[in-house]
Every structure is written in C-alpha cells, then in structure tokens.
Write a protein that holds these residues in place. Structure first.
Motif, short mmCIF file in Angstrom:
data_model
loop_
_atom_site.label_atom_id
_atom_site.label_comp_id
_atom_site.label_asym_id
_atom_site.label_seq_id
_atom_site.Cartn_x
_atom_site.Cartn_y
_atom_site.Cartn_z
N LEU A 217 8.14 6.54 -9.94
CA LEU A 217 7.05 7.21 -9.21
C LEU A 217 5.73 6.49 -9.42
O LEU A 217 4.92 6.35 -8.49
CB LEU A 217 6.96 8.66 -9.68
N THR A 218 5.50 6.00 -10.64
CA THR A 218 4.29 5.21 -10.92
C THR A 218 4.22 4.01 -10.00
O THR A 218 3.19 3.76 -9.35
CB THR A 218 4.30 4.74 -12.39
N LEU A 219 5.31 3.25 -9.93
CA LEU A 219 5.30 2.04 -9.10
C LEU A 219 5.15 2.38 -7.62
O LEU A 219 4.42 1.70 -6.89
CB LEU A 219 6.59 1.24 -9.32
N GLU A 220 5.84 3.44 -7.19
CA GLU A 220 5.75 3.82 -5.78
C GLU A 220 4.32 4.23 -5.42
O GLU A 220 3.79 3.82 -4.38
CB GLU A 220 6.73 4.95 -5.47
N TYR A 221 3.68 5.00 -6.30
CA TYR A 221 2.33 5.46 -6.00
C TYR A 221 1.34 4.30 -5.96
O TYR A 221 0.58 4.15 -5.00
CB TYR A 221 1.85 6.51 -7.01
N ILE A 222 1.34 3.48 -7.01
CA ILE A 222 0.31 2.43 -7.05
C ILE A 222 0.53 1.40 -5.96
O ILE A 222 -0.44 0.82 -5.44
CB ILE A 222 0.21 1.76 -8.43
N THR A 223 1.79 1.17 -5.56
CA THR A 223 2.06 0.15 -4.55
C THR A 223 1.73 0.67 -3.15
O THR A 223 1.29 -0.09 -2.28
CB THR A 223 3.51 -0.34 -4.66
N ARG A 224 1.90 1.96 -2.93
CA ARG A 224 1.45 2.55 -1.67
C ARG A 224 -0.07 2.66 -1.60
O ARG A 224 -0.63 2.78 -0.50
CB ARG A 224 2.05 3.94 -1.49
N ASN A 225 -0.72 2.65 -2.77
CA ASN A 225 -2.17 2.85 -2.84
C ASN A 225 -2.82 1.72 -3.63
O ASN A 225 -3.68 1.94 -4.48
CB ASN A 225 -2.49 4.19 -3.50
N GLY B 40 13.74 4.12 -2.82
CA GLY B 40 14.37 4.13 -1.51
C GLY B 40 15.69 3.38 -1.49
O GLY B 40 15.91 2.46 -2.30
N GLU B 41 16.56 3.76 -0.58
CA GLU B 41 17.83 3.03 -0.43
C GLU B 41 17.54 1.58 -0.04
O GLU B 41 18.12 0.64 -0.57
CB GLU B 41 18.70 3.71 0.63
N GLU B 42 16.63 1.42 0.90
CA GLU B 42 16.05 0.13 1.26
C GLU B 42 14.53 0.28 1.16
O GLU B 42 13.99 1.33 1.49
CB GLU B 42 16.43 -0.28 2.68
N LEU B 43 13.85 -0.75 0.70
CA LEU B 43 12.40 -0.65 0.59
C LEU B 43 11.76 -0.76 1.97
O LEU B 43 12.10 -1.64 2.76
CB LEU B 43 11.86 -1.75 -0.32
N ASP B 44 10.84 0.16 2.25
CA ASP B 44 10.09 0.13 3.51
C ASP B 44 8.79 -0.62 3.24
O ASP B 44 7.81 -0.04 2.76
CB ASP B 44 9.80 1.56 3.98
N LEU B 45 8.79 -1.90 3.54
CA LEU B 45 7.65 -2.74 3.20
C LEU B 45 6.39 -2.35 3.95
O LEU B 45 5.28 -2.71 3.55
CB LEU B 45 7.99 -4.21 3.45
N ALA B 46 6.54 -1.58 5.02
CA ALA B 46 5.36 -1.11 5.76
C ALA B 46 4.50 -0.18 4.91
O ALA B 46 3.32 0.02 5.19
CB ALA B 46 5.78 -0.40 7.04
N ASN B 47 5.09 0.39 3.85
CA ASN B 47 4.33 1.29 2.97
C ASN B 47 3.42 0.54 2.00
O ASN B 47 2.57 1.15 1.36
CB ASN B 47 5.28 2.17 2.15
N TYR B 48 3.64 -0.77 1.88
CA TYR B 48 2.99 -1.54 0.82
C TYR B 48 2.13 -2.64 1.45
O TYR B 48 2.63 -3.72 1.74
CB TYR B 48 4.04 -2.16 -0.10
N LYS B 49 0.86 -2.36 1.62
CA LYS B 49 0.04 -3.27 2.44
C LYS B 49 -1.23 -3.76 1.76
O LYS B 49 -1.81 -4.73 2.23
CB LYS B 49 -0.34 -2.57 3.74
N SER B 50 -1.69 -3.12 0.73
CA SER B 50 -3.02 -3.43 0.20
C SER B 50 -2.95 -4.52 -0.87
O SER B 50 -1.94 -5.20 -1.02
CB SER B 50 -3.69 -2.17 -0.33
#
Length: 207
Positions: A110-118, A134-144
């Motif tokens: 959850l830490t990695l998911e949050y900071i990478t989305r934000n 995620g089963e597959e990573l949605d790279l569209a969530n990780y942009k910054s």
C-alpha cells in the motif's frame, strides 16, 4: 467488502517540535499500534508518527496480485485514508519533502502504491516486503516525478506472499519516475522484518 473507518493513531514527537512526519502502514492481521512500535527502532525520534488503522486489520481482502477490481472498494478506501493522513501531516506544518513512509507486507504494498500514484519529492519511503498492486500493473496510474526521493525496498527470496519478479517490476517503475531506489533481497529470509533491514533503512532513508 468494506471501507475503512478514519482511525489514525498519532505518536512520536509533537508536531510543533518535530523535524518530519512518518506515516506507517501495518500488515494484514496487524494493527496501527503494532507498526508504531517499529518507529522505536528507526531514526525517527524527532518525527511525528501517524499510523492509520485498517478496518478488520486488513487493507484489502485478497492478494495484492489479484485483479484490482477484486480488492475494491477496500483498496480505494485505503488509498483515500492515506490521503487524509498526508493532509493531516501537511496541516500540522510538514511539507511533502518532510513526510516519510514505512510499511510492512500488505502495508508495504500500500505504501508503494500510494506514493507511486502520488509521486513527488517526499522525505523517503521504506517498503519492508512489498510491491505495486494489481494482477497487471496499470502504468497509467504512475505518471509523476519522485525528484530523487530515497526509497528502500526489501524482500525475502522466496517470500510466500510477495514474488521477487513483482518486486523487481515495481523497482523499475519507481526508478523510471526518478526515485532513488535501493533493493535488498535476503535469501531464505522469513516473512518478517530483520535487524539488517532496519539498519539499512536507518542508513539510507532515516538519516
């Protein structure tokens, strides 16, 4: 399925006197109080510690490798709760580059998911055995851009819950977003946090 109640334990140094904030995320079956004890082992004595509590002691119901929709709405609720904790830290006077994160297992994912989305320049982050969700990573969530935020990711090999290939995939995503990532893999280590990992976190992130 469930949403998370807004229970946030706060400890460590009072915000008025603290040099930084530390947001800690517990693992499945554990609690905010459990993960806050880990702060005593980190170079965090001058930090205000914020630890949200997952409803039913679990941030989301299934494996972090399950399809994201299977873990909804719990996952989105968990990410929203972390957003509120970050907002609380900002309101307490900490800028983003003075906010640190640490989590174990489900809390590390959850830490990695949050900071990478934000992604932005945070103080630093430690994921004790975790990967992006995620089963597959949605790279569209990780942009910054992390702007060289130090991130330590540790794991055992093999680990019963977190496969090494997902950890490495996650490292590559964060590095591509300009995080200063260190990956440490411990052969045969059980699903726990070792003294060596704590020492490495203090050396690389909690300076």
């Amino acid at each position: 399925m469930y949403t998370h109640s807004k229970q946030i334990s706060i400890g460590g140094a009072p915000a008025a006197n603290a040099k930084a904030a530390l947001i800690m995320l517990h693992g499945r079956g554990a609690s905010a109080i459990d993960i806050m004890r880990l702060a005593n082992e980190l170079n965090a004595k001058d930090m205000t510690v914020y630890a949200p509590q997952a409803t039913n002691n679990s941030w989301y119901p299934y494996s972090f490798l399950a399809p994201v929709e299977d873990n909804e709405p719990a996952l989105s609720s968990a990410l929203s709760l972390i957003d509120e904790v970050v907002a609380r830290a900002l309101a307490d006077g900490f800028t983003a580059d003075k906010i640190y994160f640490a989590g174990f297992s489900q809390g590390a994912c959850l830490t990695l998911e949050y900071i990478t989305r934000n992604a932005k320049q945070y103080g630093g982050a430690v994921a004790f055995t975790g990967g992006l969700i995620g089963e597959e990573l949605d790279l569209a969530n990780y942009k910054s851009d992390f702007a060289s935020t130090p991130v330590l990711i540790t794991t055992g090999d093999p680990d019963p819950h977190v496969p090494l290939n997902r950890v490495k995939e996650s490292v590559n995503v964060l590095k591509g977003m300009n995080a200063n990532v260190t990956l440490k893999v411990y052969k045969g280590r059980q699903h726990t946090i070792s003294y060596n990992e704590i020492a490495l976190a203090n050396q690389l992130v909690f300076l």
